[in-house]
Design a protein around this motif. Structure first.
Motif, short mmCIF file in Angstrom:
data_model
loop_
_atom_site.label_atom_id
_atom_site.label_comp_id
_atom_site.label_asym_id
_atom_site.label_seq_id
_atom_site.Cartn_x
_atom_site.Cartn_y
_atom_site.Cartn_z
N CYS A 139 41.95 41.45 42.55
CA CYS A 139 41.10 40.27 42.33
C CYS A 139 41.95 39.00 42.26
N CYS A 172 30.94 25.86 47.41
CA CYS A 172 32.25 26.50 47.27
C CYS A 172 33.36 25.51 47.62
N GLN A 201 25.31 34.63 37.55
CA GLN A 201 26.09 33.60 38.23
C GLN A 201 25.21 32.37 38.47
N ILE A 245 33.19 39.33 40.65
CA ILE A 245 32.02 38.52 40.31
C ILE A 245 32.27 37.75 39.03
N ALA A 281 27.32 33.48 45.13
CA ALA A 281 27.03 34.83 45.63
C ALA A 281 25.61 34.88 46.15
N VAL A 323 35.25 31.18 46.04
CA VAL A 323 34.93 32.44 46.71
C VAL A 323 33.41 32.57 46.78
N SER A 345 42.17 31.89 47.43
CA SER A 345 41.10 30.88 47.49
C SER A 345 41.57 29.51 47.04
N TYR A 387 23.80 31.61 42.58
CA TYR A 387 23.40 32.91 43.17
C TYR A 387 22.09 32.73 43.93
N LEU A 425 30.58 35.36 47.71
CA LEU A 425 30.36 36.80 47.94
C LEU A 425 28.97 36.96 48.58
N LEU A 484 33.95 34.39 39.74
CA LEU A 484 33.38 33.48 40.73
C LEU A 484 33.16 32.07 40.22
N ARG A 485 32.92 31.89 38.93
CA ARG A 485 32.58 30.56 38.43
C ARG A 485 33.71 29.55 38.68
N GLY A 518 32.44 28.89 43.02
CA GLY A 518 32.08 30.05 43.81
C GLY A 518 30.60 30.36 43.72
#
Length: 912
Positions: free
Chosen positions: A123, A20, A189, A157, A27, A165, A130, A192, A167, A160-161, A25
């Motif tokens: 969002c 990150c 993702q 979500i 998850a 961030v 971020s 992940y 998660l 996130l790419r 990002g």
């Protein structure tokens, strides 16, 4: 906090933080059962993120708020560190909440445009934040997240790419992902991580304990912790907390912390889990199929299957049981008495329909109320369960089953039989518990509703409690029953009458019926009866041995086995009686029947007394009164209490003996054989403590009762020799000699303990030159009988005779043996005759009769510490006269100093 066993998982999550920071990002979903460390792992991740400069936002999902629109979202974005514009947007979102209030967990349901727009803006606020600082966004227990917050998470979500961030979610699923759409979005993702935490291995449990204690735990402690907790880390720590309060660091304590922790885990999950856990706790492994479990819990079978899997994965179950009774107690405590009763009632019905064993089904009936719809099968099943428990040596459980059977009803005849069985079972636990049932059984007897076997039982219980008039009526009714034509019942009636006649002769005169040698109960009762009436008898002893070999300890044999052992004891077979009694005592303890253990302990204490083992006799008698309290012994308290008094007296512990004598006893005791033991022991106490008149009263009363009852045999109690010693203490040699010789004649010519005791007393009534032969014969008899205490006393007397005869070698040998035996027996002074009249000076009692009245008065005062001048003043004589009297008295008594004078011979001087 250092995570034990989760270092690899934490490293994987920290790697997401590094990714990150590089601009991408990520998850993660951390799954696993309750208490397996998901929340702690998330906390460790938050600490790592904060240390690396992340903005940390977190929330916790909960079952009660799962239908509250936006509840998780507000937790995330209402904090002080949240993006500044998020609060205003959340206020705008509130106006859309009413429309979402009826929402379900179905994420396919579309949102209105206004709500969707607000979610997009929220969002954007997080993504913009971020750009300034990386963001870690955590949701614990995501399975309880409301659908509005889930919609927002799905929006996030997808961003996130290209956002810094991370998660991080934790989830405690049952058997499938709680929110499939969320998992589907996460799987797309690139960064992940899906982690699943499980329970600890035994090695992991040991490592966790070592980390929290600072030292390696005892292997047994660690193994037990793993067994009880199932490897659940949260429960392992709870056990460690409970065990810190324990005295033994190697013992695992399962206490309140464990129960509260387990309950908190269940409350944090879905309510269905708690309901399933309560169902399993109530059933305790009785049912293993999902469908009946579903019926009892009120859930669908599929939900029950998923719930059981969840509980298993958390390490809470061992098969279909919770792992520890404390766990079961904890989950059931939240139910009201009515709810618990209903649960057990339904469980009983399910078990009965499923063919579960009667003892297991009865456990539920014992725990449910009976004011609802009757269960026609309940009473027969409870009675069957009680019988099975009795056969399995589980008396307390049988008692509980019979109590429940009475609560469930039944017809009048059935209730009488149940009450009789309940009284019998109560009796084995504690005779006092059976008392409330005796009145109703006596009424049933008067109405002719009590069976013969139960009448026999009632008669014995009434006698135990001293209710002699009612017992007489019960015994009389046994002759008029048609059932007595049954051979088995007839044998039991015959044996019972014989037993009662030698135990409570004031109520039932000895029948002296024709013996039934083919029936062991009759054989044992008749063996005891013959020994008491005729003295040691070879055929009676043989019958007792044969009866013991023919019977095993049980509900219908215990008292007859005691009869046979007592016959061996009174028949001078002390070694055999001791071996049999030791075996039966151990068996009674193994069967966990308090009354049996107490009675056999008391019987064994009496045998130990006859063997001269004072220490063991006292310990066994105290054990008997520990197993069954004194106030529950009824008239039979005379047995263990007499053993305690006699053992303390013989050990010269007069302070303890006085405490035992001071204990209240029921009047009815003196109408039983046990009263004889007590009278004799109390007489010995009086004699040893300087009260010969009180002692003589007790010995005489004991003898009168024995003569009236038809078993005046010294093998039972040598009351004549004890009374003779009291007469010697009063300087009445003639009366003492008459009683001693009468007892010697009754003892017979064969070798026996009674003859040995009689010979000792006879020797004390003779002149010094005439004692030696009597004492040598006494030694032979006592050595043969096995009474080491009496043998020690006889050897001491004989040694002094050898000394007087100037036979030093023989004197030394017998006195050394006497001293050794005294030490082995546990006596604190030279061994006395039973209830000895003067410790250490048995041969001097006859000499007291040779003192003149004036000499006796002077010696009495000198023995109690008076000086010559004080004696002269008290008796109004000169000091010279006192000295002359003492000189003559010392010569007659064979003593040289005042310290050798026997004080207990002169109680009248103590008052001066």
């Amino acid at each position: 906090m250092r995570l034990v066993g989760l270092d690899r998982e934490l490293s994987e999550l920290v790697e997401l933080l590094r990714t990150c920071l590089d601009g991408a990002g990520g998850a993660t979903v951390v799954g696993g059962a309750m208490g397996c460390g998901k929340t702690e792992l998330l906390a460790a991740l938050k600490t790592e993120a904060a240390d690396r400069g992340f903005l940390v936002l977190d929330a916790v999902g909960s079952w009660p708020e799962r239908r509250s629109p936006g509840s998780v979202l507000r937790q995330l974005l209402r904090s002080a560190s949240a993006p500044p514009g998020a609060g205003t947007l959340l206020d705008g979102l509130r106006t859309t909440g009413e429309a979402a209030a009826e929402e379900t967990d179905d994420l396919s349901r579309p949102l209105d445009a206004a709500t969707t727009d607000v979610l997009h803006q929220l969002c954007e606020e997080v993504v913009r934040a971020s750009e300034r600082v990386p963001v870690l966004l955590c949701v614990d227990d995501v399975q309880f997240t409301d659908s509005l917050s889930l919609h927002w998470l799905l929006h996030l979500i997808r961003r996130l790419r290209r956002a810094r961030v991370v998660l991080a979610l934790t989830e405690c699923p049952l058997s499938r992902p709680t929110h499939p759409q969320l998992h589907a979005a996460l799987l797309r993702q690139p960064h992940y991580r899906s982690l699943t935490l499980g329970t600890l291995s035994p090695a992991g449990t040991t490592a966790l304990l070592a980390a929290h204690r600072g030292t390696a735990p005892d292997p047994g402690f660690a193994e037990r912790c793993h067994q009880v907790s199932g490897g659940n880390p949260l429960l392992v720590r709870a056990l460690l907390e409970d065990s810190r309060a324990g005295c033994d660091p190697t013992t695992v304590v399962v206490g309140d912390t464990f129960g509260d922790t387990l309950l908190s885990c269940l409350h944090r999950g879905r309510p269905a889990l708690l309901r399933i856990a309560r169902t399993l706790a109530a059933l305790d492994g009785d049912i293993h199929a999902p469908r009946p479990l579903a019926r009892l819990s009120g859930l669908e079978p599929a939900a029950v299957v998923r719930g059981i899997r969840a509980l298993e994965s958390a390490g809470l179950l061992d098969g279909f049981r919770l792992r520890h009774p404390v766990a079961a107690q904890a989950v059931l405590e939240g139910l009201s008495a009515t709810e618990r009763s209903a649960l057990h009632r339904e469980a009983a019905a399910l078990c009965y329909a499923d063919g579960v064993a009667a003892t297991r089904t009865a456990r539920h009936l014992r725990n449910c109320a009976t004011d609802e719809e009757t269960l026609p099968w309940a009473v027969p099943l409870l009675r069957e369960a009680a019988e099975r428990h009795l056969n399995g040596n589980q008396v307390a459980e049988a008692h509980s089953c019979l109590e429940a059977a009475l609560r469930f009803g039944g017809d009048d005849g059935e209730r009488v039989a149940l009450r009789a069985l309940l009284a019998s079972t109560s009796w084995m636990l504690n005779p006092s518990i059976s008392t409330p049932h005796l009145g109703e059984l006596a009424i049933a007897l008067g109405d002719g509703r009590l069976s013969v076997r139960h009448t026999l039982m009632l008669a014995k219980y009434l006698l135990w409690h001293g209710r002699f008039d009612e017992a007489v009526r019960a015994v009389a009714s046994m002759d008029d029953r048609d059932a007595c034509t049954d051979p088995e019942y007839a044998a039991e009636v015959r044996a019972t009458r014989e037993l009662l006649s030698v135990t409570y002769p004031v109520v039932l005169a000895p029948a002296r019926c024709e013996p039934s040698y083919d029936e062991p109960r009759s054989r044992s009762a008749l063996a005891l009866s013959r020994v008491l009436a005729q003295g040691p008898d070879e055929s009676a002893v043989a019958d007792a041995e044969k009866a013991l070999r023919a019977m095993r300890l049980g509900k219908h044999t215990q008292e007859w086995l005691m009869c046979a052992v007592a016959a061996l004891s009174f028949g001078d077979r002390l070694d055999s009686a001791g071996r049999w009694c030791d075996h039966l005592l151990e068996e009674a303890r193994a069967r966990k029947v308090p009354l049996w253990a107490a009675e056999f302990a008391s019987l064994r204490a009496g045998i130990a007394l006859r063997q001269g083992d004072l220490t063991r006799a006292r310990a066994l008698a105290e054990t008997a009164l520990t197993q069954v309290p004194a106030d529950s012994w009824g008239v039979c308290i005379g047995g263990p209490l007499a053993n305690l008094i006699q053992a303390a007296v013989d050990a010269r512990d007069f302070a303890s003996a006085a405490e035992y004598v001071a204990q209240p006893v029921p009047d009815g005791m003196f109408s039983s054989r046990f009263g004889l033991y007590y009278l004799h022991a109390r007489g010995c106490f009086h004699l040893e403590t300087g009260r010969p008149y009180a002692a003589l009263d007790d010995f005489t009363r004991c003898g009168e009762l024995m003569q009236d009852w038809g078993f005046d045999q010294p093998t039972l109690l040598p009351w004549r020799s004890s009374a003779a010693r009291a007469h010697l203490a009063l300087a009445d040699v003639r009366a003492a000699r008459a009683l001693a010789e009468e007892q010697l004649a009754l003892a017979g010519t064969g070798l026996s303990r009674a003859r040995g005791i009689s010979l000792r007393v006879c020797a004390a009534t003779r002149q010094p030159g005439a004692r030696r032969a009597l004492l040598e014969e006494a030694v032979t008899n006592l050595r043969h009988s096995g009474d080491r205490l009496q043998l020690a006393g006889a050897l001491g007397q004989l040694g002094r005779e050898y000394t007087a005869a100037k036979d030093a070698p023989r004197a030394r040998a017998v006195l050394e043996e006497s001293t050794r035996l005294e030490r082995e027996c546990g006596t604190g002074a030279p061994a006395p005759c039973p209830g000895s009249w003067a410790p250490g000076f048995p041969e001097r009692d006859v000499e007291l009769g040779r003192l003149s009245g004036a000499e006796r008065r002077v010696v009495a005062l000198a023995a109690h510490g008076r000086t010559n001048r004080e004696i002269a003043g008290l008796l109004t004589v000169t000091v010279s006269t006192v000295e002359q009297h003492l000189t003559k008295a010392f010569r007659k008594l064979g003593v040289r100093t005042r310290k050798e004078l026997p004080r207990t011979h002169f109680p009248e001087a103590a008052a001066r």
